[in-house]
Scaffold this motif. Structure first.
Motif, PDB file in Angstrom:
ATOM      1  N   ALA A  44       0.870  -1.184   0.244  1.00  0.00           N
ATOM      2  CA  ALA A  44      -0.036  -0.006   0.028  1.00  0.00           C
ATOM      3  C   ALA A  44       0.757   1.241  -0.021  1.00  0.00           C
ATOM      4  O   ALA A  44       0.372   2.394  -0.139  1.00  0.00           O
ATOM      5  CB  ALA A  44      -0.914   0.057   1.085  1.00  0.00           C
ATOM      6  N   GLY A  45       2.082   1.014   0.316  1.00  0.00           N
ATOM      7  CA  GLY A  45       2.821   2.234   0.585  1.00  0.00           C
ATOM      8  C   GLY A  45       4.113   2.429  -0.598  1.00  0.00           C
ATOM      9  O   GLY A  45       4.801   3.198  -0.641  1.00  0.00           O
ATOM     10  N   LYS A  46       3.890   1.549  -1.823  1.00  0.00           N
ATOM     11  CA  LYS A  46       4.688   1.068  -2.689  1.00  0.00           C
ATOM     12  C   LYS A  46       5.008   2.494  -3.578  1.00  0.00           C
ATOM     13  O   LYS A  46       6.216   3.030  -3.767  1.00  0.00           O
ATOM     14  CB  LYS A  46       4.354   0.176  -3.727  1.00  0.00           C
ATOM     15  N   ASN A  47       3.934   3.283  -3.889  1.00  0.00           N
ATOM     16  CA  ASN A  47       4.248   4.502  -4.625  1.00  0.00           C
ATOM     17  C   ASN A  47       5.084   5.551  -3.930  1.00  0.00           C
ATOM     18  O   ASN A  47       5.911   6.152  -4.288  1.00  0.00           O
ATOM     19  CB  ASN A  47       2.673   5.300  -5.118  1.00  0.00           C
ATOM     20  N   LYS A  48       4.661   5.751  -2.354  1.00  0.00           N
ATOM     21  CA  LYS A  48       5.316   6.885  -1.896  1.00  0.00           C
ATOM     22  C   LYS A  48       6.765   6.284  -1.729  1.00  0.00           C
ATOM     23  O   LYS A  48       7.726   7.144  -1.531  1.00  0.00           O
ATOM     24  CB  LYS A  48       4.626   6.785  -0.416  1.00  0.00           C
ATOM     25  N   GLY A  92      -1.791   0.995   8.711  1.00  0.00           N
ATOM     26  CA  GLY A  92      -3.263   1.547   8.177  1.00  0.00           C
ATOM     27  C   GLY A  92      -3.168   2.852   7.737  1.00  0.00           C
ATOM     28  O   GLY A  92      -4.133   3.368   7.258  1.00  0.00           O
ATOM     29  N   LEU A  93      -2.093   3.402   7.668  1.00  0.00           N
ATOM     30  CA  LEU A  93      -1.594   4.812   6.950  1.00  0.00           C
ATOM     31  C   LEU A  93      -2.590   5.964   7.553  1.00  0.00           C
ATOM     32  O   LEU A  93      -3.230   5.651   8.777  1.00  0.00           O
ATOM     33  CB  LEU A  93      -1.944   4.527   5.548  1.00  0.00           C
ATOM     34  N   LEU A  94      -2.446   6.778   6.883  1.00  0.00           N
ATOM     35  CA  LEU A  94      -3.050   7.972   7.580  1.00  0.00           C
ATOM     36  C   LEU A  94      -4.814   8.047   7.768  1.00  0.00           C
ATOM     37  O   LEU A  94      -5.496   8.746   8.563  1.00  0.00           O
ATOM     38  CB  LEU A  94      -2.955   9.412   6.914  1.00  0.00           C
ATOM     39  N   ASP A  95      -5.339   6.966   6.858  1.00  0.00           N
ATOM     40  CA  ASP A  95      -6.749   6.839   7.070  1.00  0.00           C
ATOM     41  C   ASP A  95      -7.279   6.104   8.473  1.00  0.00           C
ATOM     42  O   ASP A  95      -8.153   6.427   8.879  1.00  0.00           O
ATOM     43  CB  ASP A  95      -7.198   5.862   5.877  1.00  0.00           C
ATOM     44  N   ALA A  96      -6.084   5.301   9.068  1.00  0.00           N
ATOM     45  CA  ALA A  96      -6.353   4.726  10.188  1.00  0.00           C
ATOM     46  C   ALA A  96      -6.337   5.884  11.319  1.00  0.00           C
ATOM     47  O   ALA A  96      -7.183   5.987  12.301  1.00  0.00           O
ATOM     48  CB  ALA A  96      -5.399   3.799  10.668  1.00  0.00           C
ATOM     49  N   ARG A  97      -5.449   7.172  11.155  1.00  0.00           N
ATOM     50  CA  ARG A  97      -5.534   7.941  11.952  1.00  0.00           C
ATOM     51  C   ARG A  97      -6.913   8.752  12.069  1.00  0.00           C
ATOM     52  O   ARG A  97      -7.178   9.362  12.951  1.00  0.00           O
ATOM     53  CB  ARG A  97      -4.241   8.958  11.882  1.00  0.00           C
TER      54      ARG A  97
END
Length: 465
Positions: A44-48, A92-97
């Motif tokens: 899920a973080g591959k692009n970044k 969960g990335l920032l959506d979890a926050r």
């Protein structure tokens, strides 16, 4: 320790903080004989990861260095023979926050990244992953140091040391760095000519300050920073509201507070401000998502080969630089004076011997050597012991998946109302984060089957995000 060719692995390598991390290494190129830097992330973080990884390569090239930079989604193989492992990931990335903040605030309860209900859920999601990382390290790099600045840093570090047995772990936070800088500025004395003693737990510590003549300057600093003549207090933290502390309370305490103590000493004002942000659709997580989007647009620029000033608006400035200094101090036995999360071992007399505390320490080749603090006065001791009991219970729930322990932690936490509200919030957040909480899978399935109102409420709330 001493080694001629270092391998450093960063878990969460696609973070927006990575350019600061690389800058910190470059500034210490004479102290750190780096050969390889591995930046690791998930699918899920591959692009970044790819964007920030290419920028890291440009930074290193611009510095005239021949360090190898590797980008990978394969954590296990990346860890092979690592000397240092740094962690800066967000499950969960920032959506979890966003969920951590908006769900409690929808009930008029504080939602925050490391405090209250949101902070506990970040721990529930994060601690099992630290356990998995340590399991990989046991096989791939059994002698490596783990430098953690994944929040909630204190609880994650305690889990690493106490529950997963990785003694070579040091936790970091940027908050004390800012407090040191403010004190030096207010006293007009260079920071390196002051002695600071911090003690407490992550985001819940106090500190005292002395000058080179041996005079304590703590009381003077309370006046200079928080006194009645000050038009505004020096809140260096970008990510929390600058509500005014009660001057008389700090004078009685005779200690300088952590900026996050606002959530406990002036809870009503902090909560009011958070609710206002929620109602405007401007919770901190929502603001950070926009900030990160701008940062990554900057990072895409093939001409950018230095850390942009905009990164300081992200809220975690100095985190990465602190990690670099810890690594340099261990590598060279520099004995740098830093504030870290480490095993208590009697440093704070009022705290369990084997718990993790956040304290001033010298960073040596064999790790952190904390300054002795002794005892706290009752006004601080009572709060601190209650918070540590909460942390210990959160960690137990995260490791075991015990719903009873999770509810116990919610009940202990002073920022969560007890009774029905504690259980309501717990159930809603469990359902909201089901993808990242496998240890609670049975309870979550029960909630989905028997509490349709919980499911509907959370789904509708998150649609309105």
């Amino acid at each position: 320790m001493s080694k001629d060719a270092l391998k450093i692995v960063t878990i969460g390598g696609g973070s927006s903080y990575t350019p600061e991390l690389i800058e910190g290494y470059i500034l210490r190129k004479a102290e750190l004989p780096i050969k390889e830097i591995w930046l690791v992330d998930i699918e899920a973080g591959k692009n970044k990861l790819e964007i920030v990884g290419e920028m890291a390569k440009r930074q290193i090239k611009a510095a005239g260095l021949d360090w190898e930079v590797h980008l990978t989604l394969d954590r296990f193989n990346a860890l092979k023979d690592a000397d240092f492992v740094t962690t800066q990931f967000r499950v969960g990335l920032l959506d979890a926050r966003v969920k951590d903040e908006r769900i409690p605030l929808s009930h008029g309860v504080l939602g925050q990244e490391t405090n209250g209900a949101g902070g506990m859920f970040k721990a529930f999601r994060t601690i099992p992953i630290i356990g998995q990382i340590i399991a990989d390290m046991r096989v791939q790099c059994p002698d490596a140091w783990l430098i953690n600045f994944t929040n909630p840093a204190g609880m994650v570090t305690e889990a690493a040391i106490k529950h997963f047995g990785w003694k070579k772990t040091i936790g970091l936070c940027n908050v004390p760095i800012g407090h040191r800088k403010v004190a030096a500025e207010k006293l007009d004395i260079p920071e390196n000519e002051l002695l600071f003693k911090f003690a407490g737990i992550n985001h819940f510590h106090w500190h005292r300050v002395w000058d080179q003549a041996g005079a304590e300057r703590t009381d003077e600093l309370i006046d200079l920073i928080y006194g009645p003549q000050q038009s505004e207090d020096d809140n260096h933290l970008k990510n929390i509201h600058s509500a005014q502390f009660h001057y008389e309370q700090l004078k009685d305490l005779e200690l300088l507070p952590c900026g996050y103590h606002r959530y406990y000493y002036i809870e009503d004002e902090m909560l009011k401000h958070s609710i206002e942000e929620f109602e405007k659709g401007e919770t901190r997580a929502q603001v950070v998502k926009k900030t990160e989007a701008r940062l990554f647009e900057l990072y895409k620029d093939p001409a950018l080969d230095y850390k942009p000033e905009e990164l300081s608006q992200r809220g975690g400035t100095h985190y990465s630089d602190a990690a670099c200094e810890v690594i340099a101090s261990i590598q060279n036995d520099k004995r740098t004076d830093m504030v870290v999360s480490t095993a208590n071992n009697g440093t704070i007399q009022d705290m369990p011997y084997d718990c993790v505390v956040e304290v001033s320490a010298l960073i040596t080749a064999h790790g952190a050597e904390p300054y002795n603090w002794g005892e706290f006065a009752p006004a601080a001791r009572g709060l601190l012991q209650g918070m540590k009991a909460m942390e210990e219970t959160v960690i137990r729930a995260a490791v075991t998946g015990s719903y009873g322990a999770a509810l116990q932690a919610f009940t202990i936490n002073p920022l969560v109302p007890g009774g029905t509200m504690a259980k309501t919030l717990l159930d809603e957040l469990l359902y909201a984060h089901k993808e990242h909480l496998p240890q609670f899978a049975d309870k979550i399935a029960e909630i989905e089957a028997n509490q349709p109102e919980t499911v509907t409420y959370v789904d509708e709330l998150m649609k309105s995000n």
